[in-house]
Each structure stands twice: as structure tokens, then as C-alpha cells.
Design an enzyme around this catalytic site. Sequence first.
Site, PDB file in Angstrom:
ATOM      1  N   HIS A 196       0.857  -1.179   0.000  1.00 31.99           N
ATOM      2  CA  HIS A 196       0.000   0.000   0.000  1.00 31.99           C
ATOM      3  C   HIS A 196       0.898   1.234   0.000  1.00 31.99           C
ATOM      4  CE1 HIS A 196      -2.770   3.002   1.774  1.00 31.99           C
ATOM      5  NE2 HIS A 196      -3.770   2.201   1.450  1.00 31.99           N
TER       6      HIS A 196
ATOM      7  N   ASP B 294       2.979  -4.106   8.136  1.00 35.97           N
ATOM      8  CA  ASP B 294       1.715  -3.414   7.929  1.00 35.97           C
ATOM      9  C   ASP B 294       0.605  -4.441   8.112  1.00 35.97           C
ATOM     10  OD1 ASP B 294      -0.628  -2.334   6.921  1.00 35.97           O
ATOM     11  OD2 ASP B 294       0.245  -1.623   5.045  1.00 35.97           O
TER      12      ASP B 294
ATOM     13  N   GLN C 193      -4.642  -4.985   6.877  1.00 36.08           N
ATOM     14  CA  GLN C 193      -5.588  -5.916   6.257  1.00 36.08           C
ATOM     15  C   GLN C 193      -5.579  -7.291   6.909  1.00 36.08           C
ATOM     16  OE1 GLN C 193      -7.873  -5.189   4.036  1.00 36.08           O
ATOM     17  NE2 GLN C 193      -7.199  -3.063   3.832  1.00 36.08           N
TER      18      GLN C 193
ATOM     19  N   LYS D 295     -10.358  -1.020  10.692  1.00 37.71           N
ATOM     20  CA  LYS D 295     -10.309  -2.236   9.884  1.00 37.71           C
ATOM     21  C   LYS D 295     -10.799  -3.457  10.660  1.00 37.71           C
ATOM     22  CE  LYS D 295      -7.862  -0.217   6.487  1.00 37.71           C
ATOM     23  NZ  LYS D 295      -8.344   0.020   5.117  1.00 37.71           N
TER      24      LYS D 295
ATOM     25  N   CYS E 172      -4.902   2.585  -3.510  1.00 40.41           N
ATOM     26  CA  CYS E 172      -3.649   3.105  -2.932  1.00 40.41           C
ATOM     27  C   CYS E 172      -2.526   2.073  -3.088  1.00 40.41           C
ATOM     28  CB  CYS E 172      -3.828   3.497  -1.473  1.00 40.41           C
ATOM     29  SG  CYS E 172      -4.874   4.938  -1.259  1.00 40.41           S
TER      30      CYS E 172
END
Length: 417
Positions: free
Chosen positions: A133, A210, A213, A236, A374
Site C-alpha cells: 500500500h 503493515d 488488512q 479495519k 492506494c
Amino acid sequence: MKPMERMQGVDEETVAQWRRDFPILEERVYDAPLVYLDNGATTQKPRAVIEAERAYYEHDNANVHRGVHLLSQRATDAYEAARARIACFLNAARQEEIVYVRGTTEAINLVAQSFVRPLAKPGDEILVTAMEHHSNIVPWQMVCEQTGAVLKVVPIDESGALDVEAFERMLGERTRMAAITHVSNALGTINPIRRLVAAAHARGVPVVVDGAQAIAHVPVDVQALDCDFYAFSGHKIYGPTGIGVLYAKAERLEAMPPWQGGGDMIRTVTFEKTQYNAIPWKFEAGTPNIAGAVGLAAALDYVSGIGIEAIGAHEADLLAYATQAIQHIPQVRLIGTAPDKAGILSFVFGDVHAHDVGTIVDRCGVAVRAGHHCAMPVMQRYGVPATVRASFALYNTRGDVDALVQALTRVREVFGA
């Protein structure tokens, strides 16, 4: 479409019960029942989260830390209890390893500017993957511009899986950080984080993950992963927007200077010298998102009550069902077919632009994401300007998938595809 056997562990009545916890699912869109398949962008909120925030504002609203009055003490207790809850959810060794931020983006920027920038020199390297991302690309480009370091990119194959052997080869003496997504937001690929961290640590390279997700879809145990940093956003995982978390090993935080200056991140201030607060508070300047922290703790309680494993099994069933259904639609091309995936389905529809697909599908009451997500380098990798992305959550059903397929039939009618 050939019927598929439902995965074990989650029956239709259980999912129906979960759905009743989310008031927004009662909404209608263009006089059709809402089918919400944009969970990769943000998840909807259960009543437990909504009520937790409301209760805070109705009964405990005050600024945290240093207040001697009762409301301030109650607000502080709730805020710090939320930190402890987050630490437990991630299996952090200490609650002081949890830093509140606005979201994953701010967390990665904090690591980039406070940890890597002071160490990086011209010719040093920062390693990212080709599926990242923008939030895990741009902060590192900024550090490279500031220090003369070089950004190195690990390739992915046609399915969207990371070339792990290339990752291991690209780790070098001058690698100052490996920045890796746990789950790709554009492809759904789940990366083998434990293997990647072990390979990086064998070369003395720290790792930031990261987890935006991943956090709502796969179990996250930061001690088992052994990552140096892990970032995620509350919205999220069924929590509020504007609140997020940076997990960092305590020894990393101790060695890092504050990123922002102001109130609450200090012990003492004179015009000659400032003494900073202990971790994690030295990274939390100013009045924080107290209600957001309370809401995030409620979201983690809600998810834990169901179980990440049960959620993951349900979403895997939906992904398999949707993948089979979408593949039967002429001119649909799936983007991201790695064998290990979370509940994200990205595709293109012939020559029809993703935005047009998304607009027509929306008029049928189905919310999907259309664009580059993104993740423009991913789009360039596959030679497409954008994709349509359906992303699943615990409250989605096979009926939602059927509604998407029916809406795509309308796209074919409009464009003659």
C-alpha cells in the site's frame, strides 16, 4: 454455478446472529437492501462499539492523565485499560509496547522518521515488496530523499505471491529496514511473516509489518511473529476511525526519539531542556482519541468473543464461493490468485473501467471498491489502471456474493460485454 460445500464451523444461523449486531446492515441503498463488500476500506461497527463510545461521552468524558477529578481518573482508567486490552489481543510482552496513533499510516511514518531516519546513511537500503500500500511505500521514499538511502523492491509473481527467495537474497549488510504487508489490500495475498522476519533477523535487519488488512482476518501474535514493529488501524477491525496502534518491542521504543513534541509526552519542560516521558507516552503528544481507544477495546472484545479462527473460516468459505462464481462470468479476469489469501477478491471486467463497474453495481445496492486501492505499483504490475475489489467481513453471506454476481449481470447488459 455448481454448489459448494460450506466450510465447517460456521452455520447460516450463526452468521445471521452476527449480522444482527450491525445496525447499518438494515439500511437500504437505492431501494435495495445494502450489500456491503467494501470491508477492506473500512468495516462496519457493531452495537457494542457504538454503545461503548456513547457511554464514554455520556458518563466519563474528560481529558486523561494528571487530572485529579473523578471524571479524569475514570477516563484515564478506561484509556489505559484499552491499551492493556490491545496488548493482550496481540500477545505483546508488555502494555508499554502499545503506542496509540491515528492509524496504520501514522504508525509507519513514526517508525520511518523516529527509528530509521536517524540511522540511515547514503547508500543504505530499505526493503519493501511490490504489493505494498502507498502507506508502506511513500514514508520510505521520504526517508530515502532525506538520507540518501535507496529503496529496494521485492518482486511478486503472476499470482500475486511474494518471491520469498528473492527477499532473502536482497537482504544485505546495508539493509536498514524491511517493511512488509501481512495481507495485501489489493490482492489478498497473505505473506509468510514468520519466515520473512526470521530471514531478516538472521541478517540483523529489523522488520515493520503493515497489519491493516490482516488484523481482522488472521490471528496476530507479535511474540510468535517476532517482528520489531506491527501496525494496524482500528476501523479495519470493527472499531472507530481515527485510532490505530503501533506495537514495537520495548527496546526499540526506548532507543527511539519522540516524533512529535507537546503535552503529555514530557516529564519536565524548561526553556533550557525538556525531559521526555517514559514509553509509550513519549510518542503520544497532545490530547489523544480517548473515545476511539475505548471503542477499539470494545471491538477487540467483540471479535474475541466470536474468535478470529471462526471469522477466518467463514471468510475463506465466502472467498472460495465468490471466486468460483466470478470465474463463470465472461470477460472477468481475477487479479491476485495466490494460494494463500484472505477475503479479498479483485478483478477487471473486460474493457469496462472499474469505476463504471462500481457505479452500476452500487445502483444495485452492492458496495464495492473501485480504483487503484492506494496500490498503484500493483496496478502497473498487472497492466491495469484499476480493479474492482470485493472484500469480506464476518457479517457477509453467500447471498451477498449472489447479489454481486447479479449486479455484474447488469454491467454486462449496460455495456454489452
